[in-house]
Design a protein around this motif. Sequence first.
Motif, mmCIF file in Angstrom:
data_model
loop_
_atom_site.group_PDB
_atom_site.id
_atom_site.type_symbol
_atom_site.label_atom_id
_atom_site.label_comp_id
_atom_site.label_asym_id
_atom_site.label_seq_id
_atom_site.Cartn_x
_atom_site.Cartn_y
_atom_site.Cartn_z
ATOM 1 N N VAL A 63 4.176 -2.249 2.821
ATOM 2 C CA VAL A 63 3.614 -0.733 2.712
ATOM 3 C C VAL A 63 5.169 -0.468 1.718
ATOM 4 O O VAL A 63 6.368 -0.625 1.866
ATOM 5 N N SER A 118 -3.451 -2.882 10.581
ATOM 6 C CA SER A 118 -2.754 -3.556 9.075
ATOM 7 C C SER A 118 -1.575 -3.558 8.882
ATOM 8 O O SER A 118 -1.197 -4.778 8.375
ATOM 9 N N LEU A 119 -0.065 -2.511 9.859
ATOM 10 C CA LEU A 119 0.787 -2.674 9.407
ATOM 11 C C LEU A 119 0.896 -4.187 10.603
ATOM 12 O O LEU A 119 1.450 -4.825 10.148
ATOM 13 N N LEU A 132 -4.235 1.972 4.558
ATOM 14 C CA LEU A 132 -2.897 1.420 4.912
ATOM 15 C C LEU A 132 -3.072 1.774 7.133
ATOM 16 O O LEU A 132 -3.013 3.235 7.106
ATOM 17 N N LEU A 138 4.200 3.645 11.708
ATOM 18 C CA LEU A 138 3.635 4.007 10.974
ATOM 19 C C LEU A 138 3.665 6.214 10.655
ATOM 20 O O LEU A 138 3.069 6.249 9.953
ATOM 21 N N ARG A 185 1.172 -1.387 -0.340
ATOM 22 C CA ARG A 185 0.114 0.128 0.004
ATOM 23 C C ARG A 185 1.152 1.177 -0.265
ATOM 24 O O ARG A 185 2.465 1.779 0.643
#
Length: 275
Positions: free
Chosen positions: A170, A148-149, A144, A205, A137
């Motif tokens: 990512v 999800s990470l 994202l 993130l 993503r």
Amino acid sequence: MPELPEVEVTRRALAPRLEGALVEGARVGKPLRWPLGCEASSLAGLRIDAVSRRGKYLWLALSRGGAPAGGLLWHLGMSGSLAVAVTDSPPGPHHHFDLLTSAGCLRLTDPRRFGAVVWGAALDDGMPARLLARLGREPFDPSLTAESLWQAFRGRRVAIKPALMAGDVVVGAGNIYACEALYRAGIDPRMPAGRLSRPRSARLLAALQEVLAQAIDAGGSSLKDFRADGHLGGFQNLTAVYGRAGLPCLRCGHPVTRTVQAQRATFFCPGCQKR
């Protein structure tokens, strides 16, 4: 190697100049990584509708008479750069593809010839689709999330920095940006990716998005000779750990350490970044 910030800076520089321009011809120099996929002469008469980015690729969407006519997918490789010249000057030894347009000559300069220009009927068709299929993503994609990470890295034994750089979860975490993001998040780059907790995923993130946004604002990084439409980037002057081995950490004063992971140099602070 030009990474996501450098490619995005390039896109922002080129889009206002090229969108709406008419393609007058193309000139192919020495072979690049993949063949063009069409006759260069067939590009004449097409119009550039939009210049977009996917990961480290640029996509020039083309049309003919208002109808979609495929596009060109560009990759800058390890040493490539793109610039628009108003005058059509003769190509030099490292100028491997020229797109001649009513707005000027879009020229790919690539001394190491790892770059590419590939035609496709659409981004999700043919060679472009194959090249983009495994990309994760976009870092600023709302889908994202920290959750999800965390889910994507669960069970992975590889260290977090190589896992982050792999690009299947990512895109955009090139070497310099992965080092800086992990530093800001306080995460040791040698920690197994599968041990990343939910809170650390959120910090990572946020740090990655912050670093990439700052790098884009700074014009990318010009560690060697990268230029976006002729202009040098400045993020290399803002790094906290990358390239600072042996110098004191800006937070705690501990010497910054350099190690090698997956054949890439990693810079981190053992005092601030924990496993």
